[in-house]
Write an enzyme that holds these catalytic residues in place. Structure first.
Site, PDB file in Angstrom:
ATOM      1  CG  ASP A 186      -5.574  -8.160  -3.279  1.00  0.00           C
ATOM      2  OD1 ASP A 186      -4.875  -8.774  -2.455  1.00  0.00           O
ATOM      3  OD2 ASP A 186      -5.145  -7.201  -3.945  1.00  0.00           O
ATOM      4  CD  GLN A 187      -1.716 -12.297  -1.684  1.00  0.00           C
ATOM      5  OE1 GLN A 187      -1.553 -13.493  -1.455  1.00  0.00           O
ATOM      6  NE2 GLN A 187      -1.189 -11.343  -0.920  1.00  0.00           N
TER       7      GLN A 187
ATOM      8  CG  HIS B 242      -1.931  -1.087   1.218  1.00  0.00           C
ATOM      9  ND1 HIS B 242      -3.268  -0.861   0.971  1.00  0.00           N
ATOM     10  CD2 HIS B 242      -1.813  -2.425   1.400  1.00  0.00           C
ATOM     11  CE1 HIS B 242      -3.930  -2.011   1.007  1.00  0.00           C
ATOM     12  NE2 HIS B 242      -3.055  -2.974   1.282  1.00  0.00           N
TER      13      HIS B 242
ATOM     14  CD1 TRP C 225      12.962  -5.580  -0.874  1.00  0.00           C
ATOM     15  CD2 TRP C 225      11.604  -7.305  -0.455  1.00  0.00           C
ATOM     16  NE1 TRP C 225      11.664  -5.146  -1.008  1.00  0.00           N
ATOM     17  CE2 TRP C 225      10.806  -6.184  -0.757  1.00  0.00           C
ATOM     18  CE3 TRP C 225      10.963  -8.508  -0.172  1.00  0.00           C
ATOM     19  CZ2 TRP C 225       9.412  -6.229  -0.778  1.00  0.00           C
ATOM     20  CZ3 TRP C 225       9.569  -8.549  -0.188  1.00  0.00           C
ATOM     21  CH2 TRP C 225       8.816  -7.420  -0.477  1.00  0.00           C
TER      22      TRP C 225
ATOM     23  CG  LEU D 155      -1.078  -3.426 -11.911  1.00  0.00           C
ATOM     24  CD1 LEU D 155      -1.169  -2.096 -11.185  1.00  0.00           C
ATOM     25  CD2 LEU D 155      -1.633  -3.281 -13.332  1.00  0.00           C
TER      26      LEU D 155
ATOM     27  CG  HIS E 254       2.116 -12.669  -3.428  1.00  0.00           C
ATOM     28  ND1 HIS E 254       2.944 -12.015  -4.306  1.00  0.00           N
ATOM     29  CD2 HIS E 254       1.642 -11.710  -2.605  1.00  0.00           C
ATOM     30  CE1 HIS E 254       2.973 -10.720  -4.006  1.00  0.00           C
ATOM     31  NE2 HIS E 254       2.187 -10.512  -2.982  1.00  0.00           N
TER      32      HIS E 254
ATOM     33  CG  ASP F  59      -4.988   2.166   1.479  1.00  0.00           C
ATOM     34  OD1 ASP F  59      -3.923   1.848   0.936  1.00  0.00           O
ATOM     35  OD2 ASP F  59      -5.982   1.398   1.524  1.00  0.00           O
TER      36      ASP F  59
ATOM     37  CB  SER G 129      -7.091  -4.266  -4.649  1.00  0.00           C
ATOM     38  OG  SER G 129      -6.372  -4.581  -3.503  1.00  0.00           O
TER      39      SER G 129
HETATM   40  C1  UDX Z   1      -0.605  -7.012  -0.446  1.00  0.00           C
HETATM   41  C2  UDX Z   1      -1.780  -7.510  -1.328  1.00  0.00           C
HETATM   42  O1  UDX Z   1      -1.713  -8.826  -1.654  1.00  0.00           O
HETATM   43  C3  UDX Z   1      -1.929  -6.611  -2.523  1.00  0.00           C
HETATM   44  O2  UDX Z   1      -2.673  -7.145  -3.564  1.00  0.00           O
HETATM   45  C4  UDX Z   1      -2.510  -5.381  -1.978  1.00  0.00           C
HETATM   46  O3  UDX Z   1      -2.957  -4.523  -2.984  1.00  0.00           O
HETATM   47  C5  UDX Z   1      -1.411  -4.801  -1.103  1.00  0.00           C
HETATM   48  O4  UDX Z   1      -1.026  -5.713  -0.059  1.00  0.00           O
HETATM   49  P1  UDX Z   1       2.038  -7.425  -1.066  1.00  0.00           P
HETATM   50  O5  UDX Z   1       2.209  -8.763  -0.482  1.00  0.00           O
HETATM   51  O6  UDX Z   1       2.863  -6.355  -0.484  1.00  0.00           O
HETATM   52  O7  UDX Z   1       0.557  -6.881  -1.167  1.00  0.00           O
HETATM   53  O8  UDX Z   1       2.346  -7.613  -2.634  1.00  0.00           O
HETATM   54  P2  UDX Z   1       2.305  -6.606  -3.821  1.00  0.00           P
HETATM   55  O9  UDX Z   1       1.031  -5.875  -3.935  1.00  0.00           O
HETATM   56  O10 UDX Z   1       2.711  -7.387  -4.988  1.00  0.00           O
HETATM   57  O11 UDX Z   1       3.441  -5.535  -3.462  1.00  0.00           O
HETATM   58  C6  UDX Z   1       4.765  -5.880  -3.210  1.00  0.00           C
HETATM   59  C7  UDX Z   1       5.666  -4.751  -3.634  1.00  0.00           C
HETATM   60  O12 UDX Z   1       6.966  -5.023  -3.141  1.00  0.00           O
HETATM   61  C8  UDX Z   1       5.778  -4.612  -5.154  1.00  0.00           C
HETATM   62  O13 UDX Z   1       5.772  -3.259  -5.526  1.00  0.00           O
HETATM   63  C9  UDX Z   1       7.126  -5.229  -5.482  1.00  0.00           C
HETATM   64  O14 UDX Z   1       7.800  -4.657  -6.567  1.00  0.00           O
HETATM   65  C10 UDX Z   1       7.904  -4.982  -4.206  1.00  0.00           C
HETATM   66  N1  UDX Z   1       8.910  -6.058  -4.024  1.00  0.00           N
HETATM   67  C11 UDX Z   1       8.498  -7.345  -3.838  1.00  0.00           C
HETATM   68  C12 UDX Z   1      10.234  -5.728  -4.057  1.00  0.00           C
HETATM   69  O15 UDX Z   1      10.598  -4.552  -4.245  1.00  0.00           O
HETATM   70  N2  UDX Z   1      11.138  -6.736  -3.894  1.00  0.00           N
HETATM   71  C13 UDX Z   1      10.788  -8.033  -3.690  1.00  0.00           C
HETATM   72  O16 UDX Z   1      11.693  -8.864  -3.533  1.00  0.00           O
HETATM   73  C14 UDX Z   1       9.415  -8.351  -3.656  1.00  0.00           C
END
Ligand code: UDX
Length: 462
Positions: free
Chosen positions: A384-385, A29, A342, A367, A360, A124, A147
């Site tokens: 939401d996944q 978020h 990471w 996106l 996931h 948010d 989302s």
């Molecule tokens: C969760 C929900 O699943 C998501 O759909 C919701 O909208 C926000 O909370 P999260 O587990 O954080 O999200 O996944 P995601 O929404 O994919 O965001 C992860 C972010 O971390 C992405 O921007 C990704 O680029 C970043 N990331 C992830 C890194 O920079 N490095 C990594 O190794 C993994």
């Protein structure tokens, strides 16, 4: 394609109004909210970010923005975080624990002398209590929904509250059946979305009601991806909607990363053949158990392709990091496999060596994969996944969903389907075509570009 100042708007459109933003303090978020902050700043608005102390962004990465931390009282429950599998708990808690400190901070900002006039707050969608606060202060509230549109439609339709909601979770013998209220989903998807239908019902209802009461909604998506859902939602929630995403194409997420990104893997990627690497990452909150972790390891080992695997510390329940890897796993994999805590994900996905993304299906990750034309293997965990994963596999047909969870034979087959089979080639073609549509939507005259212009005009009219 990264957008530049010219695409974002000329300096002649500069405004001298302030916008106050309030992100939910979780990685998925924070990233889109800070990207939005940068987009609006580039369009001439002054930006103040009110933020919880938990997962505080680093202000030194954003000297052009103003940051105001508020007490979130999260330390009282933070010890429950690693074990509490009810994803809605902390969001519902934060709504209660932050409302007073947010109200005081906002009132203080509005009373500051000599500052630019505040045009609106953007909070948010999960911070639903902020609508009443904004109403009291006669300040327009615009919602940022991080989302997909499809997720919102599903949340509206699913019977979390009623007995049916809980019933769905217990009917294991019907797990493969479609859910009557949202036939794209199966019963087993509902069981993943939440373990607490009542809590999920509270969160979804409050969030959706306060979105309807807001002055507008900003979506991190683009029209061409979710056109029919946009039409339905515009009827259901008749406030102005702005689909100006994907935000990370304007500004990358690296500066809002809460964990340091390991950039050493980029030179390893440089040495791999084009489209050969399986990139696996399950986001910032999802957790898996020890045996699932071992199945992932075996799945990656058995396919024989190079892989890059993000294992976030704490991702494996009961482990600090890699303790539960199969014996000698790293030695056996040698240079074929890399594990990092990471990654610089957007750069990894954009790298020519990356062949598929085992994800996931957090919305940002989904996106980001679409934007780079990378097909997916889907292992959704919560919230939401599972909904995003169904869209990826069944609607857009740009990925394969691991229907039986983390299990080595299924994993090997799914990777093979995406990386080696004709079916995978077709997925790659479809996702590449979506990538082209993203770029068109962000270019001058495209739907996202126009939506951003409309948003700037709309905020300027307050
Ligand atoms: C969760 C929900 O699943 C998501 O759909 C919701 O909208 C926000 O909370 P999260 O587990 O954080 O999200 O996944 P995601 O929404 O994919 O965001 C992860 C972010 O971390 C992405 O921007 C990704 O680029 C970043 N990331 C992830 C890194 O920079 N490095 C990594 O190794 C993994």
């Amino acid at each position: 394609m990264m957008l530049n100042m010219e695409t974002l708007g000329s300096v002649s459109t500069l405004q001298s109004r302030r916008i106050i933003l309030f992100p939910l303090p979780f990685q998925g978020h924070i990233n889109p909210m800070l990207q939005l902050a940068n987009i609006l700043h580039t369009r001439g608005f002054k930006i103040t970010i009110i933020h919880a102390e938990y997962n505080s962004p680093n202000p030194s990465n954003y000297p052009h923005l103003t940051f105001k931390p508020i007490k979130d009282h999260l330390s009282k429950v933070a010890h429950e975080y690693p074990t509490n599998r009810d994803g809605t708990y902390f969001v519902r808690y934060l709504n209660k624990s932050c409302v007073d400190t947010f109200t005081d901070c906002l009132a203080g900002l509005l009373a500051e002398p000599g500052e630019e006039r505040v045009a609106c707050v953007i909070t948010d969608a999960c911070f639903y209590v902020t609508q009443a606060v904004a109403d009291d202060m006669k300040l327009p509230r615009i919602v940022l929904r991080t989302s997909s549109l499809g997720c919102n439609l599903a949340y509206e339709a699913l019977p979390f509250y009623s007995k049916t909601g809980s019933f769905y979770l217990t009917k294991q013998d019907r797990f493969e059946e479609s859910v009557p209220e949202y036939p794209l989903l199966k019963f087993k998807d509902i069981a993943k979305i939440t373990i607490n239908p009542q809590g999920m019902g509270d969160l979804a209802t409050n969030m959706l009601n306060q979105m309807k009461a807001s002055s507008g909604i900003i979506w991190n998506t683009f029209k061409e991806l979710e056109e029919s859902d946009l039409e339905t939602l515009s009827r259901d929630i008749p406030v102005p909607s702005f689909t100006l995403g994907p935000f990370h194409k304007y500004f990358p997420a690296s500066s809002s990363s809460l964990i340091e990104q390991d950039r050493t893997i980029l030179s390893w990627l440089d040495k791999q053949p084009p489209k050969s690497v399986v990139y696996a990452s399950f986001g910032s909150v999802a957790q898996i158990n020890e045996s699932e972790f071992q199945e992932v390891a075996h799945g990656l080992a058995n396919i024989g392709l190079p892989f890059l695997w993000v294992v976030r510390p704490g991702m494996v329940v009961g482990s600090e990091w890699l303790e539960s890897l199969p014996e000698n796993f790293l030695e056996r994999m040698g240079d074929r496999g890399r594990i990092v805590k990471w990654s610089p994900q957007q750069e990894v996905l954009a790298h020519p060596a990356t062949g598929c993304f085992w994800t996931h299906n957090g919305w940002n990750s989904t996106l980001e994969s679409i934007c780079e034309g990378v097909p997916m293997i889907c292992s959704p965990c919560l919230a939401d996944q599972p909904i995003n994963a169904r869209y990826v596999s069944d609607v857009w047909k740009i990925g394969v969903l691991l229907e039986d969870g983390f299990e080595r034979v299924g994993i090997k087959m799914a990777i093979k389907r995406v990386m080696m089979d004709k079916e995978g080639e077709e997925m790659r073609e479809r996702v590449s075509s979506l990538k082209e549509k993203v770029n068109l939507s962000l270019a001058e005259g495209g739907s996202s570009c126009r939506s951003l212009n409309n948003l700037v005009d709309y905020i300027s009219s307050f």
